[in-house]
Scaffold this motif. Structure first.
Motif, PDB file in Angstrom:
ATOM      1  N   LEU A   1       5.057   0.923 -11.490  1.00 47.21           N
ATOM      2  CA  LEU A   1       4.430   1.788 -10.487  1.00 47.21           C
ATOM      3  C   LEU A   1       2.956   1.427 -10.297  1.00 47.21           C
ATOM      4  O   LEU A   1       2.442   1.443  -9.177  1.00 47.21           O
TER       5      LEU A   1
ATOM      6  N   ALA B   1       1.225   0.182  -6.891  1.00 45.18           N
ATOM      7  CA  ALA B   1       0.024   0.799  -6.315  1.00 45.18           C
ATOM      8  C   ALA B   1      -0.963  -0.271  -5.855  1.00 45.18           C
ATOM      9  O   ALA B   1      -1.537  -0.174  -4.765  1.00 45.18           O
TER      10      ALA B   1
ATOM     11  N   LYS C   1       0.559  -2.163  -2.835  1.00 53.89           N
ATOM     12  CA  LYS C   1       0.526  -1.329  -1.628  1.00 53.89           C
ATOM     13  C   LYS C   1      -0.853  -1.382  -0.972  1.00 53.89           C
ATOM     14  O   LYS C   1      -0.965  -1.458   0.251  1.00 53.89           O
TER      15      LYS C   1
ATOM     16  N   ASN D   1       2.468   3.122   5.286  1.00 53.36           N
ATOM     17  CA  ASN D   1       3.188   3.941   4.310  1.00 53.36           C
ATOM     18  C   ASN D   1       4.161   4.939   4.932  1.00 53.36           C
ATOM     19  O   ASN D   1       4.464   5.969   4.337  1.00 53.36           O
TER      20      ASN D   1
ATOM     21  N   ASP E   1       7.479   4.361  -2.398  1.00 54.82           N
ATOM     22  CA  ASP E   1       7.016   5.500  -3.204  1.00 54.82           C
ATOM     23  C   ASP E   1       8.174   6.467  -3.461  1.00 54.82           C
ATOM     24  O   ASP E   1       8.337   6.970  -4.574  1.00 54.82           O
TER      25      ASP E   1
ATOM     26  N   TYR F   1      10.585   4.893  -5.958  1.00 56.31           N
ATOM     27  CA  TYR F   1      10.074   5.019  -7.329  1.00 56.31           C
ATOM     28  C   TYR F   1      10.304   6.436  -7.858  1.00 56.31           C
ATOM     29  O   TYR F   1      10.654   6.620  -9.021  1.00 56.31           O
TER      30      TYR F   1
END
Length: 176
Positions: A33, A37, A40, A70, A118, A121
């Protein structure tokens, strides 16, 4: 448009219902994750991913999800390999495409849901936190970049996936 090869899973934990394995998978997911991040930010939240399925007989389908800033902006579904009368094989072609307010309206059970990474995840975290039934196993796979590739639970000795996070994805990140 050339499709990059699917990254091979470098870390995978098939099977495994032990408490120790669950903790290890949770740690691996949290590290992944953090990798996501950073990726992204690098891609500005603009990416796409594919969720493919291919049968042992060579036919299958693919869902392509496109994300901009996003937010899911497109979901496309294509089938391939089923012979059509007069044609020996078929190339993939969109069976349907959803954009805007249409996204998520097509309820084809073969298609993957229109979710951001997201959200995937978050689904993976739920899979890893869920208590397994006696005959269930859990699997978490990361690609060579350390990004989530697959997470699911299934019954032992079957290929039936029991989770909404039952995907293997090819993630294509765009540069800012």
């Amino acid at each position: 448009q050339d499709k990059p090869p699917l990254p091979a899973p470098v870390e995978s934990s098939p099977g495994g219902g032990s408490a120790k394995q669950a903790v290890e998978d949770g740690t691996r997911l949290e590290k992944s994750l953090l990798t996501w991040a950073k990726a992204k930010v690098d891609c500005g939240g603009n990416y796409s991913y594919r969720v493919p399925f291919t049968s042992a007989f060579g036919f299958g389908h693919t869902t392509i999800v496109v994300v901009r800033a996003n937010k899911v902006v497109e979901r496309k579904f294509e089938r391939f390999g089923r012979p059509e009368p007069g044609r020996p094989g078929t190339e993939p072609k969109p069976e349907w495409v959803e954009t805007g307010k249409e996204i998520g309206n097509n309820r084809d059970p073969s298609s993957a849901p229109a979710k951001t990474l997201d959200e995937l995840y978050a689904d993976a975290r739920k899979v890893l936190e869920a208590k397994l039934a006696p005959r269930e196993v859990r699997s978490l796979a990361l690609d060579t970049r350390g990004l989530l590739q697959a997470c699911f639970r299934s019954e032992e000795h079957t290929s039936e996936l029991q989770s909404p996070c039952n995907f293997v994805c090819r993630l294509l990140l765009e540069k800012k």
